[in-house]
Write a protein that holds these residues in place. Sequence first.
Motif, PDB file in Angstrom:
ATOM      1  N   LEU A  28       0.826  -1.201   0.000  1.00  0.00           N
ATOM      2  CA  LEU A  28       0.000   0.000   0.000  1.00  0.00           C
ATOM      3  C   LEU A  28       0.864   1.256   0.000  1.00  0.00           C
ATOM      4  CD1 LEU A  28      -2.890   1.086   0.110  1.00  0.00           C
ATOM      5  CD2 LEU A  28      -2.725   1.014   2.586  1.00  0.00           C
ATOM      6  N   ARG A  29       1.913   1.241   0.789  1.00  0.00           N
ATOM      7  CA  ARG A  29       2.820   2.392   0.852  1.00  0.00           C
ATOM      8  C   ARG A  29       3.486   2.630  -0.502  1.00  0.00           C
ATOM      9  NH1 ARG A  29       6.296   1.385   5.392  1.00  0.00           N
ATOM     10  NH2 ARG A  29       4.620   2.251   6.619  1.00  0.00           N
ATOM     11  N   GLU A  30       3.947   1.557  -1.156  1.00  0.00           N
ATOM     12  CA  GLU A  30       4.581   1.695  -2.469  1.00  0.00           C
ATOM     13  C   GLU A  30       3.580   2.190  -3.511  1.00  0.00           C
ATOM     14  OE1 GLU A  30       7.785   1.493  -3.343  1.00  0.00           O
ATOM     15  OE2 GLU A  30       8.136   1.265  -1.197  1.00  0.00           O
ATOM     16  N   ASN A  31       2.352   1.703  -3.444  1.00  0.00           N
ATOM     17  CA  ASN A  31       1.311   2.135  -4.364  1.00  0.00           C
ATOM     18  C   ASN A  31       1.035   3.626  -4.191  1.00  0.00           C
ATOM     19  OD1 ASN A  31      -0.766   2.075  -6.232  1.00  0.00           O
ATOM     20  ND2 ASN A  31      -2.260   1.296  -4.786  1.00  0.00           N
ATOM     21  N   LEU A  32       0.967   4.078  -2.955  1.00  0.00           N
ATOM     22  CA  LEU A  32       0.727   5.487  -2.679  1.00  0.00           C
ATOM     23  C   LEU A  32       1.860   6.346  -3.232  1.00  0.00           C
ATOM     24  CD1 LEU A  32      -0.999   7.646  -1.308  1.00  0.00           C
ATOM     25  CD2 LEU A  32       0.268   7.218   0.780  1.00  0.00           C
ATOM     26  N   LYS A  33       3.097   5.914  -3.040  1.00  0.00           N
ATOM     27  CA  LYS A  33       4.249   6.654  -3.577  1.00  0.00           C
ATOM     28  C   LYS A  33       4.165   6.754  -5.096  1.00  0.00           C
ATOM     29  CE  LYS A  33       7.590   5.415  -0.003  1.00  0.00           C
ATOM     30  NZ  LYS A  33       8.813   4.660   0.268  1.00  0.00           N
ATOM     31  N   ARG A  34       3.821   5.639  -5.744  1.00  0.00           N
ATOM     32  CA  ARG A  34       3.724   5.620  -7.202  1.00  0.00           C
ATOM     33  C   ARG A  34       2.622   6.557  -7.690  1.00  0.00           C
ATOM     34  NH1 ARG A  34       2.776   0.561  -7.827  1.00  0.00           N
ATOM     35  NH2 ARG A  34       0.579   0.732  -8.272  1.00  0.00           N
ATOM     36  N   ARG A  35       1.469   6.531  -7.030  1.00  0.00           N
ATOM     37  CA  ARG A  35       0.358   7.394  -7.428  1.00  0.00           C
ATOM     38  C   ARG A  35       0.685   8.862  -7.220  1.00  0.00           C
ATOM     39  NH1 ARG A  35      -4.966   5.252  -4.785  1.00  0.00           N
ATOM     40  NH2 ARG A  35      -5.739   7.081  -5.854  1.00  0.00           N
ATOM     41  N   LYS A  36       1.373   9.199  -6.132  1.00  0.00           N
ATOM     42  CA  LYS A  36       1.777  10.587  -5.899  1.00  0.00           C
ATOM     43  C   LYS A  36       2.744  11.042  -6.988  1.00  0.00           C
ATOM     44  CE  LYS A  36       1.273  11.233  -0.943  1.00  0.00           C
ATOM     45  NZ  LYS A  36       1.979  11.552   0.299  1.00  0.00           N
ATOM     46  N   SER A  37       3.671  10.182  -7.344  1.00  0.00           N
ATOM     47  CA  SER A  37       4.632  10.508  -8.380  1.00  0.00           C
ATOM     48  C   SER A  37       3.921  10.738  -9.713  1.00  0.00           C
ATOM     49  CB  SER A  37       5.649   9.377  -8.505  1.00  0.00           C
ATOM     50  OG  SER A  37       6.522   9.627  -9.567  1.00  0.00           O
TER      51      SER A  37
END
Length: 65
Positions: A28-37
């Motif tokens: 979930l944390r990695e997904n959030l980082k990717r979406r923010k990017s």
Amino acid sequence: MQEEKDKQERQTAIASNDSRQHRLKLALRENLKRRKSQARGRSGLASSEPAEGRLDDASDGEPGR
């Protein structure tokens, strides 16, 4: 004897659940980082796009085309 086996099974289930929760948390944390990017990239593209030359502007001056 059976009680010890049940206790051990519960502990294994709890440990496996903790492991699963940890993996999901990281994903979930990695997904959030990717979406923010991706959102940052999109906002950067939108602001650098000129106001003229939009795709919805008709080049021949007729509205609705």
